[in-house]
Design a protein around this motif. Structure first.
Motif, PDB file in Angstrom:
ATOM      1  N   GLN A 118       0.861  -1.185   0.000  1.00 38.50           N
ATOM      2  CA  GLN A 118       0.000   0.000   0.000  1.00 38.50           C
ATOM      3  C   GLN A 118       0.894   1.231   0.000  1.00 38.50           C
ATOM      4  O   GLN A 118       1.624   1.482   0.958  1.00 38.50           O
ATOM      5  CB  GLN A 118      -0.906  -0.009   1.230  1.00 38.50           C
ATOM      6  N   ALA A 119       0.859   1.964  -1.094  1.00 32.75           N
ATOM      7  CA  ALA A 119       1.682   3.155  -1.280  1.00 32.75           C
ATOM      8  C   ALA A 119       1.174   3.851  -2.535  1.00 32.75           C
ATOM      9  O   ALA A 119       0.384   3.271  -3.295  1.00 32.75           O
ATOM     10  CB  ALA A 119       3.154   2.776  -1.438  1.00 32.75           C
ATOM     11  N   PRO A 120       1.587   5.098  -2.794  1.00 29.57           N
ATOM     12  CA  PRO A 120       1.197   5.730  -4.061  1.00 29.57           C
ATOM     13  C   PRO A 120       1.717   4.916  -5.237  1.00 29.57           C
ATOM     14  O   PRO A 120       2.930   4.687  -5.363  1.00 29.57           O
ATOM     15  CB  PRO A 120       1.871   7.105  -3.969  1.00 29.57           C
ATOM     16  N   MET A 121       0.817   4.435  -6.103  1.00 30.68           N
ATOM     17  CA  MET A 121       1.195   3.530  -7.178  1.00 30.68           C
ATOM     18  C   MET A 121       0.032   3.373  -8.138  1.00 30.68           C
ATOM     19  O   MET A 121      -1.076   3.849  -7.880  1.00 30.68           O
ATOM     20  CB  MET A 121       1.560   2.155  -6.599  1.00 30.68           C
ATOM     21  N   LEU A 122       0.285   2.679  -9.243  1.00 27.94           N
ATOM     22  CA  LEU A 122      -0.762   2.362 -10.199  1.00 27.94           C
ATOM     23  C   LEU A 122      -1.449   1.064  -9.786  1.00 27.94           C
ATOM     24  O   LEU A 122      -0.788   0.045  -9.572  1.00 27.94           O
ATOM     25  CB  LEU A 122      -0.171   2.205 -11.604  1.00 27.94           C
ATOM     26  N   ALA A 123      -2.763   1.114  -9.684  1.00 29.89           N
ATOM     27  CA  ALA A 123      -3.528  -0.098  -9.387  1.00 29.89           C
ATOM     28  C   ALA A 123      -3.601  -0.929 -10.660  1.00 29.89           C
ATOM     29  O   ALA A 123      -4.272  -0.557 -11.625  1.00 29.89           O
ATOM     30  CB  ALA A 123      -4.925   0.263  -8.893  1.00 29.89           C
ATOM     31  N   GLY A 124      -2.896  -2.058 -10.692  1.00 30.20           N
ATOM     32  CA  GLY A 124      -2.803  -2.856 -11.903  1.00 30.20           C
ATOM     33  C   GLY A 124      -4.052  -3.662 -12.178  1.00 30.20           C
ATOM     34  O   GLY A 124      -4.699  -4.180 -11.265  1.00 30.20           O
ATOM     35  N   VAL A 125      -4.391  -3.801 -13.460  1.00 30.77           N
ATOM     36  CA  VAL A 125      -5.542  -4.606 -13.853  1.00 30.77           C
ATOM     37  C   VAL A 125      -5.288  -6.076 -13.545  1.00 30.77           C
ATOM     38  O   VAL A 125      -6.160  -6.770 -13.007  1.00 30.77           O
ATOM     39  CB  VAL A 125      -5.860  -4.400 -15.346  1.00 30.77           C
ATOM     40  N   THR A 126      -4.104  -6.584 -13.862  1.00 27.32           N
ATOM     41  CA  THR A 126      -3.802  -7.985 -13.571  1.00 27.32           C
ATOM     42  C   THR A 126      -3.827  -8.235 -12.071  1.00 27.32           C
ATOM     43  O   THR A 126      -4.333  -9.265 -11.607  1.00 27.32           O
ATOM     44  CB  THR A 126      -2.435  -8.365 -14.165  1.00 27.32           C
ATOM     45  N   GLN A 127      -3.315  -7.308 -11.308  1.00 28.84           N
ATOM     46  CA  GLN A 127      -3.369  -7.410  -9.852  1.00 28.84           C
ATOM     47  C   GLN A 127      -4.818  -7.526  -9.383  1.00 28.84           C
ATOM     48  O   GLN A 127      -5.161  -8.377  -8.554  1.00 28.84           O
ATOM     49  CB  GLN A 127      -2.704  -6.178  -9.228  1.00 28.84           C
ATOM     50  N   ALA A 128      -5.692  -6.691  -9.928  1.00 26.28           N
ATOM     51  CA  ALA A 128      -7.100  -6.720  -9.536  1.00 26.28           C
ATOM     52  C   ALA A 128      -7.769  -8.037  -9.929  1.00 26.28           C
ATOM     53  O   ALA A 128      -8.592  -8.577  -9.190  1.00 26.28           O
ATOM     54  CB  ALA A 128      -7.836  -5.545 -10.170  1.00 26.28           C
TER      55      ALA A 128
END
Length: 279
Positions: free
Chosen positions: A184-194
Protein backbone atom coordinates in the motif's frame (compact mmCIF):
# COMPACT_ATOMS: atom_id res chain seq x y z
CA UNK A 1 7.16 -5.19 -34.08
CA UNK A 2 4.84 -3.66 -36.70
CA UNK A 3 1.83 -1.80 -35.31
CA UNK A 4 -1.36 -0.63 -36.99
CA UNK A 5 -2.29 2.81 -35.68
CA UNK A 6 -5.67 4.51 -35.88
CA UNK A 7 -6.72 7.81 -34.35
CA UNK A 8 -10.43 8.12 -33.62
CA UNK A 9 -10.87 5.17 -35.97
CA UNK A 10 -9.07 6.74 -38.94
CA UNK A 11 -5.51 6.26 -40.25
CA UNK A 12 -3.05 8.29 -38.20
CA UNK A 13 -1.91 11.57 -39.74
CA UNK A 14 1.66 12.85 -39.68
CA UNK A 15 0.57 15.82 -37.55
CA UNK A 16 -1.00 13.59 -34.91
CA UNK A 17 2.03 11.32 -34.78
CA UNK A 18 4.37 14.30 -34.58
CA UNK A 19 2.41 15.63 -31.61
CA UNK A 20 2.66 12.24 -29.91
CA UNK A 21 6.41 12.20 -30.48
CA UNK A 22 6.97 15.72 -29.14
CA UNK A 23 4.42 16.04 -26.30
CA UNK A 24 4.14 13.28 -23.71
CA UNK A 25 0.93 14.50 -22.05
CA UNK A 26 -1.62 11.73 -22.01
CA UNK A 27 -2.52 8.31 -20.68
CA UNK A 28 -3.00 4.81 -21.98
CA UNK A 29 -3.83 1.21 -21.20
CA UNK A 30 -2.75 -1.95 -23.00
CA UNK A 31 -3.77 -5.59 -23.00
CA UNK A 32 -3.99 -8.86 -24.91
CA UNK A 33 -7.06 -9.45 -27.07
CA UNK A 34 -8.21 -12.91 -28.08
CA UNK A 35 -11.18 -13.39 -30.41
CA UNK A 36 -12.46 -9.89 -29.69
CA UNK A 37 -12.33 -10.22 -25.90
CA UNK A 38 -9.96 -9.26 -23.08
CA UNK A 39 -9.61 -10.12 -19.41
CA UNK A 40 -10.39 -7.16 -17.16
CA UNK A 41 -11.86 -5.08 -19.96
CA UNK A 42 -14.15 -3.35 -17.47
CA UNK A 43 -11.09 -2.24 -15.50
CA UNK A 44 -9.27 -1.00 -18.59
CA UNK A 45 -12.35 1.00 -19.62
CA UNK A 46 -12.64 2.49 -16.14
CA UNK A 47 -8.93 3.41 -16.22
CA UNK A 48 -9.34 5.23 -19.54
CA UNK A 49 -12.47 7.05 -18.42
CA UNK A 50 -10.89 8.25 -15.18
CA UNK A 51 -7.71 9.40 -16.91
CA UNK A 52 -9.66 11.21 -19.63
CA UNK A 53 -11.65 13.25 -17.14
CA UNK A 54 -8.65 13.99 -14.90
CA UNK A 55 -6.24 14.96 -17.68
CA UNK A 56 -8.54 16.49 -20.29
CA UNK A 57 -11.79 17.35 -18.49
CA UNK A 58 -13.97 15.06 -20.60
CA UNK A 59 -14.17 11.39 -21.56
CA UNK A 60 -15.19 9.94 -24.93
CA UNK A 61 -17.26 7.46 -22.92
CA UNK A 62 -17.40 3.67 -22.74
CA UNK A 63 -19.51 3.23 -25.88
CA UNK A 64 -17.00 5.16 -27.98
CA UNK A 65 -14.02 3.40 -26.40
CA UNK A 66 -15.57 0.03 -27.24
CA UNK A 67 -16.38 1.10 -30.80
CA UNK A 68 -12.82 2.21 -31.46
CA UNK A 69 -11.32 -0.87 -29.82
CA UNK A 70 -13.56 -3.18 -31.87
CA UNK A 71 -12.63 -1.35 -35.06
CA UNK A 72 -8.92 -1.66 -34.22
CA UNK A 73 -8.93 -5.42 -33.56
CA UNK A 74 -11.43 -6.45 -36.25
CA UNK A 75 -10.40 -9.59 -38.13
CA UNK A 76 -7.62 -10.54 -35.70
CA UNK A 77 -7.67 -13.69 -33.58
CA UNK A 78 -4.95 -12.63 -31.15
CA UNK A 79 -3.19 -9.28 -30.76
CA UNK A 80 -1.94 -6.65 -28.36
CA UNK A 81 -4.03 -3.50 -28.13
CA UNK A 82 -2.82 -0.21 -26.73
CA UNK A 83 -5.37 2.58 -26.32
CA UNK A 84 -3.90 6.04 -25.77
CA UNK A 85 -5.48 9.42 -25.01
CA UNK A 86 -4.01 12.71 -26.21
CA UNK A 87 -5.03 16.16 -27.35
CA UNK A 88 -3.31 18.03 -30.18
CA UNK A 89 -4.64 21.20 -28.54
CA UNK A 90 -2.48 20.66 -25.46
CA UNK A 91 1.25 21.35 -25.60
CA UNK A 92 4.11 22.88 -23.68
CA UNK A 93 3.11 26.47 -24.50
CA UNK A 94 -0.65 26.00 -24.56
CA UNK A 95 -1.65 23.56 -21.78
CA UNK A 96 -5.07 24.98 -20.91
CA UNK A 97 -7.45 23.37 -23.40
CA UNK A 98 -10.31 21.39 -21.86
CA UNK A 99 -12.25 18.89 -23.94
CA UNK A 100 -12.58 15.40 -25.33
CA UNK A 101 -9.20 13.81 -26.08
CA UNK A 102 -8.41 11.89 -29.23
CA UNK A 103 -8.18 8.11 -28.95
CA UNK A 104 -5.23 6.39 -30.56
CA UNK A 105 -5.39 2.61 -30.95
CA UNK A 106 -2.26 0.66 -31.75
CA UNK A 107 -2.48 -3.03 -32.63
CA UNK A 108 0.59 -5.28 -32.73
CA UNK A 109 1.52 -8.93 -32.13
CA UNK A 110 1.06 -9.98 -28.51
CA UNK A 111 4.40 -9.82 -26.65
CA UNK A 112 5.77 -12.74 -24.61
CA UNK A 113 5.84 -12.58 -20.78
CA UNK A 114 8.57 -10.39 -19.29
CA UNK A 115 10.49 -13.39 -17.96
CA UNK A 116 10.16 -16.75 -16.21
CA UNK A 117 11.91 -15.41 -13.09
CA UNK A 118 13.57 -12.12 -12.16
CA UNK A 119 16.14 -10.63 -9.82
CA UNK A 120 15.32 -7.06 -8.86
CA UNK A 121 16.97 -4.23 -7.03
CA UNK A 122 15.10 -1.71 -4.91
CA UNK A 123 15.55 1.94 -5.86
CA UNK A 124 14.10 5.13 -4.37
CA UNK A 125 11.65 6.46 -6.95
CA UNK A 126 8.06 7.67 -7.13
CA UNK A 127 6.35 8.10 -10.48
CA UNK A 128 4.65 11.43 -11.07
CA UNK A 129 0.87 11.06 -10.58
CA UNK A 130 1.44 7.36 -9.82
CA UNK A 131 -2.27 6.47 -9.88
CA UNK A 132 -2.31 7.17 -13.64
CA UNK A 133 -0.89 5.03 -16.43
CA UNK A 134 0.49 8.10 -18.16
CA UNK A 135 2.97 8.68 -20.97
CA UNK A 136 5.81 10.10 -18.85
CA UNK A 137 8.05 7.03 -18.70
CA UNK A 138 11.54 8.57 -18.55
CA UNK A 139 12.10 7.74 -14.87
CA UNK A 140 11.02 4.12 -15.03
CA UNK A 141 13.02 3.39 -18.19
CA UNK A 142 16.08 5.01 -16.61
CA UNK A 143 15.61 2.91 -13.46
CA UNK A 144 15.28 -0.27 -15.52
CA UNK A 145 18.45 0.53 -17.47
CA UNK A 146 20.37 1.19 -14.25
CA UNK A 147 19.14 -2.10 -12.75
CA UNK A 148 20.32 -4.02 -15.82
CA UNK A 149 23.70 -2.28 -15.70
CA UNK A 150 24.05 -3.34 -12.05
CA UNK A 151 23.43 -6.99 -12.91
CA UNK A 152 19.74 -7.22 -12.04
CA UNK A 153 16.77 -7.83 -14.31
CA UNK A 154 14.59 -4.95 -13.17
CA UNK A 155 13.93 -2.29 -10.53
CA UNK A 156 11.48 -2.20 -7.64
CA UNK A 157 10.38 1.26 -6.48
CA UNK A 158 10.47 2.39 -2.86
CA UNK A 159 8.93 5.72 -1.82
CA UNK A 160 10.36 8.42 0.44
CA UNK A 161 8.90 6.72 3.51
CA UNK A 162 10.71 3.47 2.74
CA UNK A 163 7.56 1.71 1.53
CA UNK A 164 7.57 -0.72 -1.38
CA UNK A 165 5.22 0.48 -4.12
CA UNK A 166 5.53 -1.02 -7.63
CA UNK A 167 7.98 -2.14 -10.26
CA UNK A 168 8.88 -0.37 -13.48
CA UNK A 169 6.24 -2.10 -15.59
CA UNK A 170 4.49 -4.27 -13.03
CA UNK A 171 2.90 -4.70 -9.63
CA UNK A 172 4.42 -6.84 -6.90
CA UNK A 173 2.74 -9.32 -4.59
CA UNK A 174 4.28 -11.01 -1.55
CA UNK A 175 3.43 -14.49 -0.29
CA UNK A 176 2.88 -15.14 3.40
CA UNK A 177 1.54 -18.63 4.06
CA UNK A 178 -1.67 -18.93 2.06
CA UNK A 179 -2.13 -15.17 1.83
CA UNK A 180 -1.02 -12.70 -0.83
CA UNK A 181 0.04 -9.36 0.62
CA UNK A 182 -0.03 -6.33 -1.67
CA UNK A 183 1.91 -3.15 -0.88
CA UNK A 184 0.00 0.00 0.00
CA UNK A 185 1.68 3.16 -1.28
CA UNK A 186 1.20 5.73 -4.06
CA UNK A 187 1.19 3.53 -7.18
CA UNK A 188 -0.76 2.36 -10.20
CA UNK A 189 -3.53 -0.10 -9.39
CA UNK A 190 -2.80 -2.86 -11.90
CA UNK A 191 -5.54 -4.61 -13.85
CA UNK A 192 -3.80 -7.98 -13.57
CA UNK A 193 -3.37 -7.41 -9.85
CA UNK A 194 -7.10 -6.72 -9.54
CA UNK A 195 -7.99 -9.84 -11.55
CA UNK A 196 -5.81 -11.98 -9.29
CA UNK A 197 -7.48 -10.48 -6.23
CA UNK A 198 -10.90 -11.29 -7.69
CA UNK A 199 -9.93 -14.92 -8.25
CA UNK A 200 -7.96 -15.74 -5.10
CA UNK A 201 -10.99 -17.00 -3.13
CA UNK A 202 -11.72 -19.41 -6.00
CA UNK A 203 -8.33 -21.10 -5.49
CA UNK A 204 -8.39 -21.13 -1.69
CA UNK A 205 -6.12 -18.13 -1.08
CA UNK A 206 -6.73 -14.81 0.62
CA UNK A 207 -5.21 -11.36 0.18
CA UNK A 208 -4.45 -8.26 2.17
CA UNK A 209 -3.21 -4.80 1.29
CA UNK A 210 -1.01 -2.93 3.76
CA UNK A 211 2.10 -0.73 3.86
CA UNK A 212 5.24 -2.83 3.42
CA UNK A 213 8.58 -1.36 4.31
CA UNK A 214 11.64 -2.50 2.40
CA UNK A 215 13.38 -3.45 5.65
CA UNK A 216 10.63 -5.96 6.53
CA UNK A 217 10.34 -7.97 3.31
CA UNK A 218 12.34 -10.78 4.87
CA UNK A 219 9.20 -11.93 6.71
CA UNK A 220 7.63 -13.12 3.44
CA UNK A 221 7.87 -16.60 1.94
CA UNK A 222 7.96 -15.44 -1.67
CA UNK A 223 7.31 -12.64 -4.13
CA UNK A 224 6.08 -12.29 -7.70
CA UNK A 225 5.41 -9.64 -10.30
CA UNK A 226 2.35 -9.31 -12.50
CA UNK A 227 1.20 -7.24 -15.46
CA UNK A 228 -1.01 -7.68 -18.51
CA UNK A 229 1.63 -9.61 -20.44
CA UNK A 230 2.89 -11.56 -17.42
CA UNK A 231 0.18 -12.88 -15.08
CA UNK A 232 2.69 -14.30 -12.58
CA UNK A 233 6.50 -14.30 -12.59
CA UNK A 234 8.54 -15.34 -9.52
CA UNK A 235 10.89 -12.77 -8.04
CA UNK A 236 13.86 -14.79 -6.85
CA UNK A 237 15.80 -11.98 -5.15
CA UNK A 238 15.30 -8.39 -4.04
CA UNK A 239 18.73 -6.84 -3.56
CA UNK A 240 20.60 -9.60 -1.67
CA UNK A 241 17.51 -11.24 -0.16
CA UNK A 242 16.55 -14.54 -1.82
CA UNK A 243 13.04 -16.02 -1.89
CA UNK A 244 12.32 -19.76 -2.05
CA UNK A 245 9.11 -19.42 -4.06
CA UNK A 246 6.56 -22.24 -3.89
CA UNK A 247 5.80 -23.16 -7.50
CA UNK A 248 2.52 -24.86 -6.56
CA UNK A 249 1.25 -21.80 -4.72
CA UNK A 250 2.25 -19.46 -7.54
CA UNK A 251 0.43 -21.74 -9.96
CA UNK A 252 -2.68 -21.17 -7.83
CA UNK A 253 -2.14 -17.41 -8.11
CA UNK A 254 -1.98 -17.70 -11.89
CA UNK A 255 -5.10 -19.88 -11.81
CA UNK A 256 -6.86 -17.07 -9.91
CA UNK A 257 -6.06 -14.78 -12.83
CA UNK A 258 -7.03 -17.24 -15.57
CA UNK A 259 -10.35 -17.95 -13.84
CA UNK A 260 -11.47 -14.43 -14.77
CA UNK A 261 -13.21 -14.84 -18.11
CA UNK A 262 -12.33 -12.54 -21.03
CA UNK A 263 -14.97 -9.87 -21.65
CA UNK A 264 -16.17 -9.12 -25.18
CA UNK A 265 -15.19 -5.73 -26.53
CA UNK A 266 -18.34 -5.56 -28.66
CA UNK A 267 -21.68 -7.34 -28.44
CA UNK A 268 -21.52 -9.95 -31.20
CA UNK A 269 -25.24 -10.66 -30.86
CA UNK A 270 -26.06 -7.11 -31.85
CA UNK A 271 -26.30 -6.61 -35.64
CA UNK A 272 -24.96 -3.08 -35.45
CA UNK A 273 -22.04 -4.26 -33.32
CA UNK A 274 -21.22 -6.99 -35.81
CA UNK A 275 -21.16 -4.53 -38.67
CA UNK A 276 -18.82 -2.29 -36.74
CA UNK A 277 -16.49 -5.25 -36.28
CA UNK A 278 -16.48 -5.88 -40.00
CA UNK A 279 -17.73 -9.45 -39.51
Amino acid sequence: MIATILIDGLPATLDDLAHQALVNYGAYTSFRVENGAARGLDLHLARLGQAAVELFGESPGEVEFRRLMALAVAGRDTCWLRVSLFSPEIGHRNPTCVGRPKVMTSVSPAPPPLATQVRVTAVPYEREAPHLKHLATFGLVRARRAARAAGFDDALFVDGAGRVSEGTLWNIGFVQGDRIVWPQAPMLAGVTQALIMRGLPQVGLTSKTRPIRLDEIGVFDGAFLCNSATPVCPITTINDLAFANDAILLAKVEAAWSAQAPQAIADHDDDEGVSRLGR
